[in-house]
Scaffold this motif. Structure first.
Motif, PDB file in Angstrom:
ATOM      1  N   PRO A 112    -110.790-101.341 -40.861  1.00  0.00           N
ATOM      2  CA  PRO A 112    -109.760 -99.467 -39.900  1.00  0.00           C
ATOM      3  C   PRO A 112    -111.359 -98.573 -39.872  1.00  0.00           C
ATOM      4  N   LYS A 113    -111.836 -98.775 -40.640  1.00  0.00           N
ATOM      5  CA  LYS A 113    -113.412 -97.685 -39.939  1.00  0.00           C
ATOM      6  C   LYS A 113    -114.140 -97.824 -38.631  1.00  0.00           C
ATOM      7  N   MET A 114    -114.571 -99.543 -38.755  1.00  0.00           N
ATOM      8  CA  MET A 114    -115.178 -99.875 -37.676  1.00  0.00           C
ATOM      9  C   MET A 114    -114.263-100.379 -36.916  1.00  0.00           C
ATOM     10  N   LEU A 115    -112.740-100.556 -36.964  1.00  0.00           N
ATOM     11  CA  LEU A 115    -112.143-100.410 -35.672  1.00  0.00           C
ATOM     12  C   LEU A 115    -112.235 -98.928 -34.880  1.00  0.00           C
ATOM     13  N   GLY A 116    -112.494 -97.931 -35.844  1.00  0.00           N
ATOM     14  CA  GLY A 116    -112.500 -96.976 -35.214  1.00  0.00           C
ATOM     15  C   GLY A 116    -111.107 -95.624 -35.598  1.00  0.00           C
ATOM     16  N   TRP A 117    -110.606 -96.374 -37.047  1.00  0.00           N
ATOM     17  CA  TRP A 117    -108.955 -95.529 -36.612  1.00  0.00           C
ATOM     18  C   TRP A 117    -109.969 -94.024 -37.293  1.00  0.00           C
ATOM     19  N   ASP A 118    -108.990 -93.197 -37.180  1.00  0.00           N
ATOM     20  CA  ASP A 118    -109.939 -91.360 -37.801  1.00  0.00           C
ATOM     21  C   ASP A 118    -109.359 -91.480 -38.751  1.00  0.00           C
ATOM     22  N   ARG A 125    -103.286 -94.321 -44.347  1.00  0.00           N
ATOM     23  CA  ARG A 125    -103.407 -96.765 -45.329  1.00  0.00           C
ATOM     24  C   ARG A 125    -103.836 -97.115 -46.487  1.00  0.00           C
ATOM     25  N   VAL A 126    -104.836 -96.513 -46.981  1.00  0.00           N
ATOM     26  CA  VAL A 126    -105.332 -96.534 -48.222  1.00  0.00           C
ATOM     27  C   VAL A 126    -103.878 -96.642 -49.181  1.00  0.00           C
ATOM     28  N   ASP A 127    -103.027 -95.026 -49.460  1.00  0.00           N
ATOM     29  CA  ASP A 127    -102.543 -95.101 -49.941  1.00  0.00           C
ATOM     30  C   ASP A 127    -101.429 -95.685 -50.102  1.00  0.00           C
ATOM     31  N   GLU A 128    -100.533 -96.263 -48.979  1.00  0.00           N
ATOM     32  CA  GLU A 128     -99.778 -96.978 -48.637  1.00  0.00           C
ATOM     33  C   GLU A 128    -100.000 -98.683 -49.593  1.00  0.00           C
ATOM     34  N   LEU A 129    -101.137 -99.048 -48.976  1.00  0.00           N
ATOM     35  CA  LEU A 129    -101.515-100.501 -49.607  1.00  0.00           C
ATOM     36  C   LEU A 129    -101.945-100.530 -51.376  1.00  0.00           C
ATOM     37  N   LEU A 130    -102.256 -99.025 -51.435  1.00  0.00           N
ATOM     38  CA  LEU A 130    -102.500 -99.303 -52.750  1.00  0.00           C
ATOM     39  C   LEU A 130    -101.265 -99.384 -53.553  1.00  0.00           C
ATOM     40  N   THR A 131     -99.718 -98.720 -53.104  1.00  0.00           N
ATOM     41  CA  THR A 131     -98.304 -97.942 -53.560  1.00  0.00           C
ATOM     42  C   THR A 131     -97.846 -99.595 -53.050  1.00  0.00           C
ATOM     43  N   LEU A 132     -98.377-100.748 -52.402  1.00  0.00           N
ATOM     44  CA  LEU A 132     -97.847-101.475 -51.863  1.00  0.00           C
ATOM     45  C   LEU A 132     -98.620-102.755 -53.431  1.00  0.00           C
ATOM     46  N   VAL A 133     -99.322-102.904 -53.392  1.00  0.00           N
ATOM     47  CA  VAL A 133    -100.175-104.176 -54.485  1.00  0.00           C
ATOM     48  C   VAL A 133    -100.096-103.247 -55.997  1.00  0.00           C
TER      49      VAL A 133
END
Length: 392
Positions: A112-118, A125-133
């Protein structure tokens, strides 16, 4: 490939794909054709040297095909810039391959950083995915990979691959280095995630049981890099295409059918199901016509809510509302018959709803349904043995 990919998967098509390495002699992959449906897990299964990983790595152009075409979502991969292509294809390898000098959050947020996300969007997104896994963000986001167990590292690897919400996920022996208990747990978690995310997943393994458990379709490969059978797991077990396939599967295919046939692959009961807004008298009449004496109430997304029987509807008029008994458990469509049988024996009711993607109602299961499925499996096995006997 557009930058705003949808959450679901896209189809992948390999047409006459060949790879010859310089000085390598015979092709590593030879005129391989493969159609991978959107939103399915397709497993590339075979012994070492059969071209599984080479095939996978040609999909994201880590290896360039010598000839042939690979279409992703209808677009030829040769027409997509390789770096841009890889940023929209998640990639999970054995032992996770995390950057040891970066925190868990930094590892997950790299693409996401390479894609230019703020920064705020990346953090969320990090927190969402850590919760997801299944990893508590407050506990793990600032940890370094060396402080994680092997299973935790693989979870982070999956989260990293999903970070930019890619339509395609490539998984190269992702659980091969883990102990059996952790490996099985992560397989289950992958299947649970897939029910919600519906990515197109290409999964490489040489483990037959793993392939049978997680694959919607399995492509069994043989040297020099071609597919000898491409089918659903139950079909491969009951009707192997050749002696090579049968030998590769090994002994015990009948038991594997019981242990690894998925609930979604058998014929399910279809009980009356409706919403809370249904008129009570209309539902009572429908239940009476059906003859079972009960119905299933679902919400707006067709998720099971309550069981309701004919007696609940006597002398009742208007919408059924919250009438009925709460559903206490459901069986996932990816659950094996063996696990489903155990769930049925422990259930509060004789019939248990089966749920598919996004927990939507897909049918119902009873002991009789499982018994009929087992009888059908045994019948197919007898027919296969008879065919083989006649051919010899």
């Amino acid at each position: 490939m557009p930058d705003d990919q949808p959450a679901g998967g896209v189809p992948i098509e390999l047409n006459k794909v060949t790879k010859v390495f310089p000085g390598g002699g015979a092709p590593a992959v030879q005129e391989l054709d493969l159609n991978i449906p959107a939103g399915e897990i397709v497993v590339l299964l075979g012994p070492s040297g059969c071209g599984k990983t080479t095939t996978m790595r040609m999909i994201n152009r880590l290896i360039e095909p010598s000839s042939g075409d690979i279409l992703i979502g209808g677009q030829n991969s040769r027409d997509i810039d390789p770096d841009r292509l890889r940023r929209h294809i998640g990639y999970v390898i054995q032992q996770a391959g995390l950057f040891p000098h970066m925190t868990v959050a930094a590892n997950i947020g790299q693409v996401p950083k390479m894609l230019g996300w703020d920064k705020q969007r990346i953090s969320e997104r990090v927190d969402e995915l850590l919760t997801l896994v299944g990893m508590e963000p407050a506990t793990f986001r600032d940890s370094y990979p060396r402080r994680l167990s092997g299973g935790q590292q693989q979870r982070v690897g999956v989260a990293r691959a999903l970070a930019a919400d890619p339509p395609v996920l490539l998984m190269d022996e992702p659980f091969g280095a883990l102990d059996p208990i952790t490996r099985e747990r992560l397989q289950d978690e992958l299947l649970h995630l897939q029910d919600d995310l519906a990515k197109t997943i290409v999964f490489v393994t040489h483990d037959v049981d793993e392939a049978l458990k997680i694959g919607d379709h399995i492509a069994i490969m043989q040297r020099p890099g071609h597919i000898v059978q491409y089918a659903r797991p139950a079909e491969i077990l009951t009707n192997p295409a050749s002696d090579y396939v049968e030998q590769f599967l090994g002994a015990g295919s009948s038991m594997r059918l019981l242990r690894l046939t998925k609930v979604g692959d058998i014929e399910l009961d279809q009980v009356v199901h409706t919403s809370e807004g249904t008129d009570a008298e209309e539902l009572r009449q429908e239940i009476e016509r059906d003859g079972r004496g009960y119905a299933l109430i679902t919400d707006g997304m067709r998720r099971p809510l309550r069981w309701i029987n004919q007696a609940d509807l006597e002398e009742r008029s208007g919408p059924i509302g919250a009438t009925g008994d709460r559903v206490t458990g459901a069986i996932g469509h990816r659950m094996t018959l063996q696990d489903a049988l155990e769930a049925l024996l422990n259930a509060d009711t004789d019939v248990v709803p089966v749920v598919g993607r996004r927990q939507a109602y897909a049918g119902a299961l009873s002991l009789a349904t499982v018994q009929n499925a087992i009888a059908s499996i045994k019948s197919r096995e007898r027919e296969r043995r008879l065919r083989r006997g006649e051919a010899q």
